[in-house]
Enzyme design. Structure first.
Site, PDB file in Angstrom:
ATOM      1  N   SER A 138       6.933   9.131   0.130  1.00  0.00           N
ATOM      2  CA  SER A 138       7.319   7.996   0.969  1.00  0.00           C
ATOM      3  C   SER A 138       8.206   7.001   0.226  1.00  0.00           C
ATOM      4  CB  SER A 138       6.076   7.263   1.476  1.00  0.00           C
ATOM      5  OG  SER A 138       5.285   8.108   2.279  1.00  0.00           O
ATOM      6  N   SER A 173      -0.499   7.441  -3.600  1.00  0.00           N
ATOM      7  CA  SER A 173      -1.933   7.363  -3.894  1.00  0.00           C
ATOM      8  C   SER A 173      -2.223   7.906  -5.287  1.00  0.00           C
ATOM      9  CB  SER A 173      -2.731   8.167  -2.856  1.00  0.00           C
ATOM     10  OG  SER A 173      -2.531   7.654  -1.564  1.00  0.00           O
ATOM     11  N   GLU A 256      -1.304  19.139   3.227  1.00  0.00           N
ATOM     12  CA  GLU A 256      -1.768  17.752   3.241  1.00  0.00           C
ATOM     13  C   GLU A 256      -2.567  17.477   4.511  1.00  0.00           C
ATOM     14  OE1 GLU A 256       0.301  13.505   2.424  1.00  0.00           O
ATOM     15  OE2 GLU A 256       1.178  14.653   4.066  1.00  0.00           O
ATOM     16  N   GLU A 384       2.145   8.396  15.369  1.00  0.00           N
ATOM     17  CA  GLU A 384       3.295   8.747  16.206  1.00  0.00           C
ATOM     18  C   GLU A 384       3.950  10.049  15.747  1.00  0.00           C
ATOM     19  OE1 GLU A 384       2.257   4.595  16.536  1.00  0.00           O
ATOM     20  OE2 GLU A 384       2.756   5.817  14.781  1.00  0.00           O
TER      21      GLU A 384
END
Length: 417
Positions: A138, A173, A256, A384
């Protein structure tokens, strides 16, 4: 499907149960059972050291990463045996949270795309808990659009073939505890955004990497910003061909969503027990018709998640690759956990604002769950994005209109241009 153990599975379960009884860190069991989502809850000893010690003990006895091939540190076990292990490990499985990304996402990606010499070196160390991994995907400007990433990789001009990385990742993370990571970058801005990506693995101790933990609403800092300032990566640490990064990333993303969705708790067992024992002015909360109605709704969702997960297990047992249907588990579990935590705090009334586990109802487990739950609906794909995946790739509905599909990434307009 028959969910009863076969004789072979029953024998395996008995072996697992006996080994765990003889080797588990029983002195940590009470604390682990009180852990809240996103927090191991250990205070009696260092949680990272405890997690690594338990993982190493499992590895030495052949119980780590059961489904991995033996040559990579696993046991070559069946998917059903892996499920049995998880059922029997119980609260001690909480210690494995440190390794979820490595074992569930990075490991399968390395197995599929890394050089054989790297697999044999990196995967056993990952399986044993000696080395912790993260995934660097990300970015701040990308939002939910992973293919919109801007961290760039350019080959060095010194003829070494190395790649020079410049850019930033966010919401990584466990980066602060990681030894290695897998990294997706942009190597060609002159082609459509999905085609100009390349994936690498790298040491998180590489010169030029800066890690900044992000303070979360629940007081923890499990997520991080990661900055790359001319970080050098050898070309032999590339995963897949140059420009093949999107295809490689799909291996990670499918695993994932299986890893997160199949293992994500909803909090229903805790809520059910709480409602049986929580006393209102009219008696136990579970005696109230409205409370029982809500519990029934959550029970249906929890059951649906369980059996949807079993579909994935059945597919794995047939040698199939995790598919887009695994997005269902993550989508439903995340929303259910948030809704369930809010309901529990509604039952507590004004006491629901107390965050101190020593004074709050149920040791503040539902407070911790509510504060952590928004992240579960973002990490691993937002609600979404998951709905789009389910609609397009599971139900076969028409895809969203994409005006940038055939546009070179450098020509895609951005705000302020």
């Amino acid at each position: 499907m028959n969910f009863d153990d076969t004789p072979e599975e029953a024998a395996f379960r008995s072996e697992v149960r006996a080994w765990i009884a003889a080797n588990a860190p029983t002195h940590l069991e009470a604390e682990l059972k009180q852990s809240s989502f996103g927090n191991m809850g250990l205070k009696s000893e260092d949680p990272i050291a405890a997690a690594k010690a338990w993982q190493k003990k499992k590895f030495d006895a052949g119980w780590a990463c059961l489904h991995w091939p033996k040559e990579y540190g696993g046991r070559g076990a069946t998917p059903i045996e892996r499920v049995i292990w998880g059922q029997e490990e119980g609260a001690y499985g909480t210690l494995g949270g440190l390794f979820t990304i490595g074992h569930g996402m990075c490991g399968p990606t390395l197995m599929a795309w890394a050089l054989e010499e790297h697999k044999r070196k990196l995967l056993p160390a990952m399986a044993s808990g000696a080395e912790v991994w993260c995934q660097l995907f990300s970015e701040p400007a990308g939002g939910s659009d992973l293919a919109g990433l801007r961290t760039k990789a350019e080959q060095a001009t010194d003829g070494s073939g190395d790649w020079i990385i410049q850019g930033q990742k966010i919401w990584t993370s466990g980066a602060q505890n990681s030894d290695y990571g897998i990294l997706i970058t942009r190597t060609d801005p002159n082609v459509p955004k999905h085609k100009g990506l390349t994936m690498f693995w790298l040491s998180m101790k590489s010169p030029g990497i800066e890690i900044r933990p992000i303070k979360q609403a629940n007081g923890q800092s499990g997520f991080n910003e990661v900055f790359f300032n001319e970080v050098r990566i050898p070309d032999n640490q590339r995963l897949g061909a140059v420009g093949q990064g999107w295809t490689v990333s799909l291996t990670t993303l499918m695993n994932e969503r299986l890893s997160i969705g199949s293992g994500m708790p909803t909090g229903f067992p805790e809520l059910f027990d709480y409602c049986l024992n929580f006393q209102t002015e009219d008696g136990p909360a579970a005696d109230d018709r409205m409370v029982r109605s809500r519990l029934a709704q959550y029970a249906v969702k929890a059951s649906g998640l369980k059996y949807t997960g079993m579909r994935a297990i059945s597919a794995l047992s047939k040698g199939e690759t995790p598919g887009p249907e695994n997005s269902i588990g993550k989508l439903v579990a995340g929303a259910t956990m948030q809704e369930l935590a809010m309901f529990a705090l509604d039952l507590q009334g004004q006491a629901g604002v107390i965050l101190d586990p020593a004074h709050a109802e149920a040791a503040a487990r539902f407070q911790a769950m509510l504060l952590r739950s928004p992240a579960t609906r973002v990490e691993g794909g937002t609600d979404e994005i998951l709905r789009n995946i389910i609609a397009e790739r599971v139900l076969g509905l028409p895809g969203d209109i994409r005006v940038d599909k055939d546009v070179a990434f450098k020509d895609i307009p951005t705000s302020g241009r």
